[in-house]
Design a protein around this motif. Structure first.
Motif, PDB file in Angstrom:
ATOM      1  N   VAL A  69     -39.326 -37.939   1.385  1.00 41.53           N
ATOM      2  CA  VAL A  69     -40.428 -38.350   2.011  1.00 41.53           C
ATOM      3  C   VAL A  69     -40.513 -38.852   0.968  1.00 41.53           C
ATOM      4  O   VAL A  69     -40.681 -39.202  -0.602  1.00 41.53           O
ATOM      5  CB  VAL A  69     -41.725 -37.063   2.514  1.00 41.53           C
ATOM      6  CG1 VAL A  69     -41.080 -36.698   2.890  1.00 41.53           C
ATOM      7  CG2 VAL A  69     -41.736 -36.727   1.321  1.00 41.53           C
ATOM      8  N   ALA A  70     -42.395 -39.867   0.669  1.00 41.80           N
ATOM      9  CA  ALA A  70     -43.126 -40.966  -0.073  1.00 41.80           C
ATOM     10  C   ALA A  70     -43.916 -41.459   0.695  1.00 41.80           C
ATOM     11  O   ALA A  70     -43.907 -41.174   1.315  1.00 41.80           O
ATOM     12  CB  ALA A  70     -41.769 -42.000  -0.852  1.00 41.80           C
ATOM     13  N   TYR A  71     -45.222 -41.425  -0.204  1.00 38.78           N
ATOM     14  CA  TYR A  71     -46.381 -42.070  -0.027  1.00 38.78           C
ATOM     15  C   TYR A  71     -46.838 -43.421  -0.318  1.00 38.78           C
ATOM     16  O   TYR A  71     -46.192 -43.804  -1.357  1.00 38.78           O
ATOM     17  CB  TYR A  71     -47.136 -41.466  -0.778  1.00 38.78           C
ATOM     18  CG  TYR A  71     -48.694 -41.009  -0.491  1.00 38.78           C
ATOM     19  CD1 TYR A  71     -49.742 -41.183   1.665  1.00 38.78           C
ATOM     20  CD2 TYR A  71     -49.198 -42.155  -0.941  1.00 38.78           C
ATOM     21  CE1 TYR A  71     -50.856 -42.015   1.803  1.00 38.78           C
ATOM     22  CE2 TYR A  71     -50.887 -42.763  -0.557  1.00 38.78           C
ATOM     23  CZ  TYR A  71     -51.492 -42.355   0.700  1.00 38.78           C
ATOM     24  OH  TYR A  71     -52.189 -42.372   0.703  1.00 38.78           O
ATOM     25  N   ALA A  72     -46.744 -44.443   0.545  1.00 40.62           N
ATOM     26  CA  ALA A  72     -47.282 -46.009   0.374  1.00 40.62           C
ATOM     27  C   ALA A  72     -48.676 -45.754   0.243  1.00 40.62           C
ATOM     28  O   ALA A  72     -49.443 -46.038   0.387  1.00 40.62           O
ATOM     29  CB  ALA A  72     -46.954 -46.500   2.057  1.00 40.62           C
ATOM     30  N   ALA A  73     -49.074 -45.635  -1.528  1.00 42.20           N
ATOM     31  CA  ALA A  73     -50.181 -45.694  -2.461  1.00 42.20           C
ATOM     32  C   ALA A  73     -50.632 -47.344  -1.526  1.00 42.20           C
ATOM     33  O   ALA A  73     -49.631 -48.250  -1.712  1.00 42.20           O
ATOM     34  CB  ALA A  73     -50.040 -45.785  -3.789  1.00 42.20           C
ATOM     35  N   GLY A  74     -51.719 -47.570  -1.524  1.00 38.67           N
ATOM     36  CA  GLY A  74     -52.743 -48.804  -0.878  1.00 38.67           C
ATOM     37  C   GLY A  74     -52.237 -48.964   0.559  1.00 38.67           C
ATOM     38  O   GLY A  74     -53.137 -50.182   1.169  1.00 38.67           O
ATOM     39  N   ARG A  75     -51.506 -48.486   1.020  1.00 41.59           N
ATOM     40  CA  ARG A  75     -51.376 -48.518   2.724  1.00 41.59           C
ATOM     41  C   ARG A  75     -51.163 -47.674   3.394  1.00 41.59           C
ATOM     42  O   ARG A  75     -51.482 -47.314   4.571  1.00 41.59           O
ATOM     43  CB  ARG A  75     -49.630 -49.143   2.682  1.00 41.59           C
ATOM     44  CG  ARG A  75     -48.967 -49.771   1.834  1.00 41.59           C
ATOM     45  CD  ARG A  75     -49.023 -51.200   3.039  1.00 41.59           C
ATOM     46  NE  ARG A  75     -48.953 -51.300   3.721  1.00 41.59           N
ATOM     47  CZ  ARG A  75     -48.402 -52.033   4.265  1.00 41.59           C
ATOM     48  NH1 ARG A  75     -47.905 -53.270   3.501  1.00 41.59           N
ATOM     49  NH2 ARG A  75     -48.237 -52.372   5.318  1.00 41.59           N
ATOM     50  N   VAL A 113     -30.103 -40.091   2.096  1.00 40.23           N
ATOM     51  CA  VAL A 113     -30.751 -39.296   1.098  1.00 40.23           C
ATOM     52  C   VAL A 113     -31.271 -39.238   0.817  1.00 40.23           C
ATOM     53  O   VAL A 113     -32.869 -37.531   0.496  1.00 40.23           O
ATOM     54  CB  VAL A 113     -29.380 -38.332   0.475  1.00 40.23           C
ATOM     55  CG1 VAL A 113     -29.668 -37.467  -0.783  1.00 40.23           C
ATOM     56  CG2 VAL A 113     -27.946 -38.661   1.229  1.00 40.23           C
ATOM     57  N   THR A 114     -32.164 -40.124   0.276  1.00 39.19           N
ATOM     58  CA  THR A 114     -33.528 -40.318  -0.718  1.00 39.19           C
ATOM     59  C   THR A 114     -34.530 -42.196  -0.075  1.00 39.19           C
ATOM     60  O   THR A 114     -33.564 -42.157   0.113  1.00 39.19           O
ATOM     61  CB  THR A 114     -33.163 -40.274  -2.619  1.00 39.19           C
ATOM     62  OG1 THR A 114     -34.133 -40.763  -2.346  1.00 39.19           O
ATOM     63  CG2 THR A 114     -32.323 -42.055  -2.249  1.00 39.19           C
ATOM     64  N   VAL A 115     -36.264 -41.740  -0.061  1.00 39.96           N
ATOM     65  CA  VAL A 115     -36.592 -42.754  -0.096  1.00 39.96           C
ATOM     66  C   VAL A 115     -37.913 -42.929  -1.524  1.00 39.96           C
ATOM     67  O   VAL A 115     -38.201 -41.660  -1.499  1.00 39.96           O
ATOM     68  CB  VAL A 115     -37.621 -43.030   1.561  1.00 39.96           C
ATOM     69  CG1 VAL A 115     -37.978 -41.203   1.073  1.00 39.96           C
ATOM     70  CG2 VAL A 115     -37.988 -43.761   1.619  1.00 39.96           C
ATOM     71  N   ALA A 116     -38.307 -44.109  -1.693  1.00 38.35           N
ATOM     72  CA  ALA A 116     -39.208 -44.126  -2.336  1.00 38.35           C
ATOM     73  C   ALA A 116     -39.805 -45.535  -1.918  1.00 38.35           C
ATOM     74  O   ALA A 116     -39.431 -46.236  -1.404  1.00 38.35           O
ATOM     75  CB  ALA A 116     -38.767 -44.142  -3.556  1.00 38.35           C
ATOM     76  N   ILE A 125     -37.688 -48.303  -0.917  1.00 39.19           N
ATOM     77  CA  ILE A 125     -36.441 -48.207  -1.142  1.00 39.19           C
ATOM     78  C   ILE A 125     -35.765 -47.714  -0.715  1.00 39.19           C
ATOM     79  O   ILE A 125     -35.310 -45.862  -1.355  1.00 39.19           O
ATOM     80  CB  ILE A 125     -36.176 -48.550  -2.697  1.00 39.19           C
ATOM     81  CG1 ILE A 125     -37.096 -49.318  -3.440  1.00 39.19           C
ATOM     82  CG2 ILE A 125     -34.500 -48.470  -3.090  1.00 39.19           C
ATOM     83  CD1 ILE A 125     -37.277 -49.634  -4.428  1.00 39.19           C
ATOM     84  N   THR A 126     -34.196 -46.682  -0.363  1.00 39.76           N
ATOM     85  CA  THR A 126     -33.474 -45.847  -0.040  1.00 39.76           C
ATOM     86  C   THR A 126     -32.287 -45.908  -0.301  1.00 39.76           C
ATOM     87  O   THR A 126     -31.497 -47.259  -0.815  1.00 39.76           O
ATOM     88  CB  THR A 126     -33.261 -46.266   2.009  1.00 39.76           C
ATOM     89  OG1 THR A 126     -32.477 -47.300   2.704  1.00 39.76           O
ATOM     90  CG2 THR A 126     -34.267 -46.372   2.644  1.00 39.76           C
TER      91      THR A 126
END
Length: 180
Positions: A69-75, A113-116, A125-126
């Protein structure tokens, strides 16, 4: 006074209530602008947790285990990468934080496997991979957060296990199973 404030010492931080989701947690990301933690779990949940009070503020449900998981700051958006090797399916979803609805979703052929998220570039970015013994490959993909259109693919020596972005030098880092 009954107001909760952020911990200021390591001792106070260690006293925070335990995080609880509907299934074991697979990944976490901090969401500073909403003072919470985004958690993905193996049961398919994506939650915004109030880490000071130990409660869930929001939760959405995916079809398979959430791997990253990732948090989209500002979005005000939550990003999830979910998948199942057995079902041969992976999905990237961008969720609206306020309404808990899908903004955009894309099914993907490789196992994610991963997300940023990079706020500087406004991209996701995955990292993915093919984990079959005879086809151990991987790649890093840079996506537009609004459309999930691919901006760039970077081939790696093996299945990608982690990605990170360094804004100062505009560099994407990845780790893969080939140690390359």
């Amino acid at each position: 006074k009954n107001s909760k404030t952020a911990p200021t010492t390591a001792k106070e931080a260690m006293a925070a209530p335990p995080l609880q989701c509907s299934a074991p947690i697979s990944d976490l990301d901090f969401a500073p602008e909403v003072n919470g933690l985004v958690a993905g779990d193996v049961g398919g949940g994506v939650s915004l947790l109030d880490h000071l009070a130990g409660v869930t503020r929001r939760e959405v449900k995916c079809d398979t285990a959430v791997l990253s998981v990732a948090y989209a700051a500002g979005r005000r958006a939550l990003i999830s990468a979910e998948g199942s090797m057995a079902k041969e399916i992976s999905t990237v979803t961008v969720w609206d934080l306020d309404s808990c609805t899908k903004r955009v979703e894309m099914t993907y052929t490789n196992f994610l496997v991963t997300v940023a998220y990079s706020p500087e570039l406004n991209v996701i970015i995955t990292g993915d991979g093919n984990f079959m013994k005879d086809k151990r490959t991987g790649q890093v993909v840079v996506w537009n957060i609004d459309t999930l259109e691919q901006h760039r693919k970077l081939r790696c020596g093996g299945p990608v296990t982690s990605v990170a972005y360094e804004a100062l030098r505009r560099v994407v880092f990845s780790a893969d199973r080939a140690n390359a």
